[in-house]
Design an enzyme around this catalytic site. Sequence first.
Site, PDB file in Angstrom:
ATOM      1  N   LYS A  14      55.477  12.984 -11.409  1.00 51.87           N
ATOM      2  CA  LYS A  14      54.001  13.698 -10.446  1.00 51.87           C
ATOM      3  C   LYS A  14      52.867  12.964 -10.375  1.00 51.87           C
ATOM      4  O   LYS A  14      53.497  13.176  -8.904  1.00 51.87           O
ATOM      5  CB  LYS A  14      53.789  15.414 -10.919  1.00 51.87           C
ATOM      6  CG  LYS A  14      54.568  16.124 -11.821  1.00 51.87           C
ATOM      7  CD  LYS A  14      54.256  17.312 -12.482  1.00 51.87           C
ATOM      8  CE  LYS A  14      53.023  16.688 -13.948  1.00 51.87           C
ATOM      9  NZ  LYS A  14      53.261  16.920 -14.684  1.00 51.87           N
ATOM     10  N   ARG A  89      50.479  25.312 -13.385  1.00 54.43           N
ATOM     11  CA  ARG A  89      50.664  25.266 -14.862  1.00 54.43           C
ATOM     12  C   ARG A  89      50.831  26.953 -15.357  1.00 54.43           C
ATOM     13  O   ARG A  89      51.791  26.841 -16.639  1.00 54.43           O
ATOM     14  CB  ARG A  89      49.954  24.442 -15.734  1.00 54.43           C
ATOM     15  CG  ARG A  89      50.687  23.100 -15.436  1.00 54.43           C
ATOM     16  CD  ARG A  89      49.441  21.768 -16.301  1.00 54.43           C
ATOM     17  NE  ARG A  89      50.020  20.784 -17.018  1.00 54.43           N
ATOM     18  CZ  ARG A  89      49.741  19.296 -16.341  1.00 54.43           C
ATOM     19  NH1 ARG A  89      49.664  19.419 -14.684  1.00 54.43           N
ATOM     20  NH2 ARG A  89      50.209  18.854 -17.123  1.00 54.43           N
ATOM     21  N   ARG A 128      53.029   4.393 -21.770  1.00 58.17           N
ATOM     22  CA  ARG A 128      51.875   4.566 -20.798  1.00 58.17           C
ATOM     23  C   ARG A 128      51.187   4.435 -21.369  1.00 58.17           C
ATOM     24  O   ARG A 128      50.133   3.472 -21.128  1.00 58.17           O
ATOM     25  CB  ARG A 128      52.230   5.056 -19.854  1.00 58.17           C
ATOM     26  CG  ARG A 128      50.885   6.101 -19.125  1.00 58.17           C
ATOM     27  CD  ARG A 128      50.847   6.590 -17.900  1.00 58.17           C
ATOM     28  NE  ARG A 128      50.738   8.376 -18.859  1.00 58.17           N
ATOM     29  CZ  ARG A 128      50.861   8.784 -18.065  1.00 58.17           C
ATOM     30  NH1 ARG A 128      50.633   9.331 -16.994  1.00 58.17           N
ATOM     31  NH2 ARG A 128      50.659  10.562 -18.444  1.00 58.17           N
ATOM     32  N   ARG A 134      44.941   6.814 -22.430  1.00 57.80           N
ATOM     33  CA  ARG A 134      44.943   8.379 -22.704  1.00 57.80           C
ATOM     34  C   ARG A 134      44.795   9.180 -24.441  1.00 57.80           C
ATOM     35  O   ARG A 134      45.870   8.660 -24.465  1.00 57.80           O
ATOM     36  CB  ARG A 134      45.827   8.892 -21.647  1.00 57.80           C
ATOM     37  CG  ARG A 134      45.185   8.675 -19.872  1.00 57.80           C
ATOM     38  CD  ARG A 134      46.306   8.972 -19.591  1.00 57.80           C
ATOM     39  NE  ARG A 134      47.121  10.784 -19.954  1.00 57.80           N
ATOM     40  CZ  ARG A 134      47.798  11.630 -18.558  1.00 57.80           C
ATOM     41  NH1 ARG A 134      47.880  10.788 -17.452  1.00 57.80           N
ATOM     42  NH2 ARG A 134      48.149  12.840 -18.488  1.00 57.80           N
ATOM     43  N   ARG A 146      52.861  18.738 -25.316  1.00 52.58           N
ATOM     44  CA  ARG A 146      52.599  19.068 -24.159  1.00 52.58           C
ATOM     45  C   ARG A 146      53.677  19.476 -23.855  1.00 52.58           C
ATOM     46  O   ARG A 146      54.116  20.085 -22.886  1.00 52.58           O
ATOM     47  CB  ARG A 146      52.169  17.619 -23.541  1.00 52.58           C
ATOM     48  CG  ARG A 146      50.999  16.872 -23.505  1.00 52.58           C
ATOM     49  CD  ARG A 146      50.258  15.433 -23.288  1.00 52.58           C
ATOM     50  NE  ARG A 146      50.983  15.104 -22.559  1.00 52.58           N
ATOM     51  CZ  ARG A 146      50.499  14.029 -21.698  1.00 52.58           C
ATOM     52  NH1 ARG A 146      50.799  13.065 -22.663  1.00 52.58           N
ATOM     53  NH2 ARG A 146      50.658  14.040 -20.756  1.00 52.58           N
TER      54      ARG A 146
HETATM   55  P1  B4P Z   1      53.077  10.410 -14.588  1.00 50.97           P
HETATM   56  O1  B4P Z   1      53.468  10.296 -12.646  1.00 50.97           O
HETATM   57  O2  B4P Z   1      51.810   9.814 -14.682  1.00 50.97           O
HETATM   58  O3  B4P Z   1      53.601  11.612 -15.109  1.00 50.97           O
HETATM   59  P2  B4P Z   1      52.745  13.138 -14.968  1.00 50.97           P
HETATM   60  O4  B4P Z   1      53.917  13.382 -14.840  1.00 50.97           O
HETATM   61  O5  B4P Z   1      51.926  13.281 -13.601  1.00 50.97           O
HETATM   62  O6  B4P Z   1      51.252  13.668 -15.521  1.00 50.97           O
HETATM   63  P3  B4P Z   1      51.100  14.478 -16.947  1.00 50.97           P
HETATM   64  O7  B4P Z   1      51.536  16.007 -16.550  1.00 50.97           O
HETATM   65  O8  B4P Z   1      51.535  13.675 -18.138  1.00 50.97           O
HETATM   66  O9  B4P Z   1      49.878  14.719 -16.958  1.00 50.97           O
HETATM   67  P4  B4P Z   1      48.577  15.456 -16.339  1.00 50.97           P
HETATM   68  O10 B4P Z   1      47.470  14.491 -15.530  1.00 50.97           O
HETATM   69  O11 B4P Z   1      48.543  16.321 -14.922  1.00 50.97           O
HETATM   70  O12 B4P Z   1      54.188   9.845 -15.194  1.00 50.97           O
HETATM   71  C1  B4P Z   1      54.536   9.335 -16.106  1.00 50.97           C
HETATM   72  C2  B4P Z   1      55.060   7.591 -16.988  1.00 50.97           C
HETATM   73  O13 B4P Z   1      55.886   7.672 -16.628  1.00 50.97           O
HETATM   74  C3  B4P Z   1      53.747   7.106 -16.128  1.00 50.97           C
HETATM   75  O14 B4P Z   1      53.570   5.752 -17.378  1.00 50.97           O
HETATM   76  C4  B4P Z   1      54.680   6.458 -14.925  1.00 50.97           C
HETATM   77  O15 B4P Z   1      54.516   4.560 -14.727  1.00 50.97           O
HETATM   78  C5  B4P Z   1      55.636   6.367 -15.524  1.00 50.97           C
HETATM   79  N1  B4P Z   1      56.947   7.110 -14.515  1.00 50.97           N
HETATM   80  C6  B4P Z   1      56.699   7.576 -13.111  1.00 50.97           C
HETATM   81  N2  B4P Z   1      57.957   7.461 -12.827  1.00 50.97           N
HETATM   82  C7  B4P Z   1      58.408   6.723 -13.494  1.00 50.97           C
HETATM   83  C8  B4P Z   1      60.504   6.468 -13.355  1.00 50.97           C
HETATM   84  N3  B4P Z   1      61.575   6.418 -11.622  1.00 50.97           N
HETATM   85  N4  B4P Z   1      61.380   5.538 -14.298  1.00 50.97           N
HETATM   86  C9  B4P Z   1      60.301   4.910 -15.175  1.00 50.97           C
HETATM   87  N5  B4P Z   1      58.822   5.500 -15.150  1.00 50.97           N
HETATM   88  C10 B4P Z   1      58.405   6.223 -14.219  1.00 50.97           C
HETATM   89  O16 B4P Z   1      48.198  16.239 -16.968  1.00 50.97           O
HETATM   90  C11 B4P Z   1      46.970  15.643 -17.999  1.00 50.97           C
HETATM   91  C12 B4P Z   1      46.243  17.040 -18.916  1.00 50.97           C
HETATM   92  O17 B4P Z   1      46.083  17.222 -18.238  1.00 50.97           O
HETATM   93  C13 B4P Z   1      47.618  18.237 -19.318  1.00 50.97           C
HETATM   94  O18 B4P Z   1      48.372  18.355 -20.769  1.00 50.97           O
HETATM   95  C14 B4P Z   1      46.440  19.167 -19.910  1.00 50.97           C
HETATM   96  O19 B4P Z   1      45.652  19.378 -20.975  1.00 50.97           O
HETATM   97  C15 B4P Z   1      45.873  19.110 -18.728  1.00 50.97           C
HETATM   98  N6  B4P Z   1      45.942  20.183 -16.955  1.00 50.97           N
HETATM   99  C16 B4P Z   1      46.320  19.216 -16.297  1.00 50.97           C
HETATM  100  N7  B4P Z   1      46.427  20.213 -15.525  1.00 50.97           N
HETATM  101  C17 B4P Z   1      46.145  21.493 -15.505  1.00 50.97           C
HETATM  102  C18 B4P Z   1      46.996  22.978 -15.382  1.00 50.97           C
HETATM  103  N8  B4P Z   1      46.881  23.180 -14.339  1.00 50.97           N
HETATM  104  N9  B4P Z   1      46.224  24.139 -16.429  1.00 50.97           N
HETATM  105  C19 B4P Z   1      45.773  23.620 -17.301  1.00 50.97           C
HETATM  106  N10 B4P Z   1      45.618  22.219 -18.131  1.00 50.97           N
HETATM  107  C20 B4P Z   1      45.468  21.192 -17.375  1.00 50.97           C
END
Ligand code: B4P
Length: 194
Positions: A14, A89, A128, A134, A146
Site C-alpha cells: 500500500k 481498517r 523489510r 520497525r 498482524r
Molecule cells: P509496504 O508498501 O510498506 O506495505 P503496507 O501495506 O503499506 O504496510 P503495513 O500494512 O505494514 O503498514 P501500516 O503502516 O499501514 O510494503 C511492505 C514491504 O513490501 C516493503 O518492504 C516493500 O519494499 C515491499 N514491497 C512492496 N511492493 C512490492 C513488490 N511488488 N514486490 C516485492 N516487494 C514489495 O500499518 C502499521 C500498523 O499501524 C498497523 O499494524 C496498526 O497497528 C497501525 N494502524 C495503521 N492504520 C491503522 C488504522 N486505520 N486503525 C488502527 N490501527 C492502524
Amino acid sequence: MLNIVLFGPPGAGKGTQAAKLVDKYNLVHLSTGDIFRENIKGKTELGILAKSYMDDGNLVPDEVTIKMLESEVDKNSSAKGFIFDGFPRTTNQSEALEVFLEGKNTSISVMLALDVSEQELIKRLLLRGKHSGRADDANEEVISNRISVYNKQTAVVADFYTNQNKFEKIDGIGSVEEIFDRLSNAINNHNVTV
Ligand code: B4P
C-alpha cells in the site's frame, strides 16, 4: 474529487504504491501508519499510546484513529482528492469516514485492494524488518498477529465497498511498476473523476 482507499493486508504494498499514485493523480497521501510512526518518533501522547498497540501488531483503537484521520483531512482543505492508505481498517472506521466525507459533499470513489498471498507477505515484511527499524516487522510472531488481525477485523471492510460497487481487486504480485500500471488502469476504467 478523486478519493481512493488503498486496501490490503500488511505488507501488500500500500505505502509503496500510494507514493507513486499521489504523484500521478496529484492527491494528498494520508497513511495512518506513517502518521502514527511520526507521532512515535516525536514521543507525543498519541505516539506513546499508538506504540503500545503497534509493537504487538494490534490495531490502534478506532476512537483515536478516526479523530486523527479527520483532523488530517481538515488540514488539507484545498486537496483535489485523497489516497487513504491503511484506513479504514474496521467497519466502524469505514462508517465514520463515509459520514465525515458526506459532510464535505464528497465520498470514496473507489477501493483498490491489493491481493497478495500470506507467504509472500511474511517474506516481504521479514525482509523489510532487517533494516526498517520497525518493531512490528522484526519478528514472525508479530507479523502473524498482524495478518490474523487483518483477517478478523479488516478484511470485512471490503464488503462495505463491494456493496456500493466500489471494490476493485488488484493482483499485488509482480514488479512495483507492473502493479502500478494495474492500479492506474483500474482508476482510469472505474469511471471516477480525475
Ligand atoms: P509496504 O508498501 O510498506 O506495505 P503496507 O501495506 O503499506 O504496510 P503495513 O500494512 O505494514 O503498514 P501500516 O503502516 O499501514 O510494503 C511492505 C514491504 O513490501 C516493503 O518492504 C516493500 O519494499 C515491499 N514491497 C512492496 N511492493 C512490492 C513488490 N511488488 N514486490 C516485492 N516487494 C514489495 O500499518 C502499521 C500498523 O499501524 C498497523 O499494524 C496498526 O497497528 C497501525 N494502524 C495503521 N492504520 C491503522 C488504522 N486505520 N486503525 C488502527 N490501527 C492502524
